[in-house]
Design an enzyme around this catalytic site. Structure first.
Site, PDB file in Angstrom:
ATOM      1  N   HIS A   7       4.077   0.852  -1.414  1.00 44.66           N
ATOM      2  CA  HIS A   7       4.790  -0.381  -1.744  1.00 44.66           C
ATOM      3  C   HIS A   7       3.767  -1.493  -1.946  1.00 44.66           C
ATOM      4  O   HIS A   7       2.668  -1.463  -1.368  1.00 44.66           O
ATOM      5  CB  HIS A   7       5.737  -0.772  -0.612  1.00 44.66           C
ATOM      6  CG  HIS A   7       6.915   0.135  -0.476  1.00 44.66           C
ATOM      7  ND1 HIS A   7       8.031  -0.212   0.246  1.00 44.66           N
ATOM      8  CD2 HIS A   7       7.158   1.378  -0.965  1.00 44.66           C
ATOM      9  CE1 HIS A   7       8.914   0.777   0.197  1.00 44.66           C
ATOM     10  NE2 HIS A   7       8.396   1.748  -0.527  1.00 44.66           N
ATOM     11  N   GLU A  39       3.573  -4.442  -0.753  1.00 43.08           N
ATOM     12  CA  GLU A  39       3.163  -5.082   0.496  1.00 43.08           C
ATOM     13  C   GLU A  39       2.100  -4.262   1.225  1.00 43.08           C
ATOM     14  O   GLU A  39       1.110  -4.796   1.721  1.00 43.08           O
ATOM     15  CB  GLU A  39       4.358  -5.264   1.447  1.00 43.08           C
ATOM     16  CG  GLU A  39       5.470  -6.115   0.887  1.00 43.08           C
ATOM     17  CD  GLU A  39       6.584  -5.284   0.272  1.00 43.08           C
ATOM     18  OE1 GLU A  39       6.292  -4.414  -0.589  1.00 43.08           O
ATOM     19  OE2 GLU A  39       7.750  -5.504   0.623  1.00 43.08           O
TER      20      GLU A  39
END
Length: 181
Positions: A80, A82
């Site tokens: 992801h 993040e």
């Protein structure tokens, strides 16, 4: 939009509607500015046929990490935006503790990412669109402010939320139309 045609950046990047002579044209330290940088990463993900989520990590008013979702590209469920940005920031600082750093991400973090953000001790998490069905910054649950954990992140939601939401809707709309054809 076609997958063969790149997304029109101007459809998703906000433009000012009026100017005030007393305010700077561009505030390079504002949440909107840094979220715009995260949106650029989301557009890169979109163009790579990834779920269009982008993230940047800021320390002292400077971007130290930029990432876009790469789950499909890397065939890694943890890739992801993040998570990739956290790793970049840790490498840039030479420390896993990101206490004085802020994350800007175009969609409310999922539980996996929220857990990593707490463990990396980010000061603040700023996100675009809310995710009431899977978000872990107040949508479905709130891991970032969970009292029993050793750290809590400040949260600001909804920054360029409409633009972030439009990009995600465009992506999933294209995917649904392609599946029907």
């Amino acid at each position: 939009m076609n997958w063969s045609e790149p997304a029109n950046t101007m459809d998703f990047i906000p433009t000012p509607t009026s100017f005030n002579d007393d305010e700077p044209l561009i505030d390079l330290t504002s949440d909107a500015y840094f979220m715009g940088q995260a949106m650029r990463q989301a557009l890169k993900a979109y163009e790579a046929e990834e779920v269009p989520i982008g993230a940047v990590i800021v320390r002292g008013g400077r971007i130290i990490a930029r990432a876009a979702n790469q789950v499909e590209t890397l065939q890694d469920a943890t890739a992801h935006a993040e998570m990739l940005a956290i790793t970049q920031a840790e490498n840039a600082l030479g420390d896993w503790r990101l206490n004085d750093c802020d994350l800007y991400v175009t969609k409310e973090p999922c539980p996996m990412c929220a857990g990593a953000l707490v463990h990396a001790r980010l000061r603040r998490v700023i996100f675009g669109c809310h995710d009431p069905r899977g978000g872990a910054a107040g949508g479905l649950l709130n891991i970032l402010r969970m009292p029993g954990l050793n750290h809590q992140c400040e949260i600001t939601g909804g920054v360029l939320g409409e633009e972030s939401g439009r990009l995600l809707k465009a992506f999933f709309g294209e995917r649904r139309r392609s599946a029907v054809e």
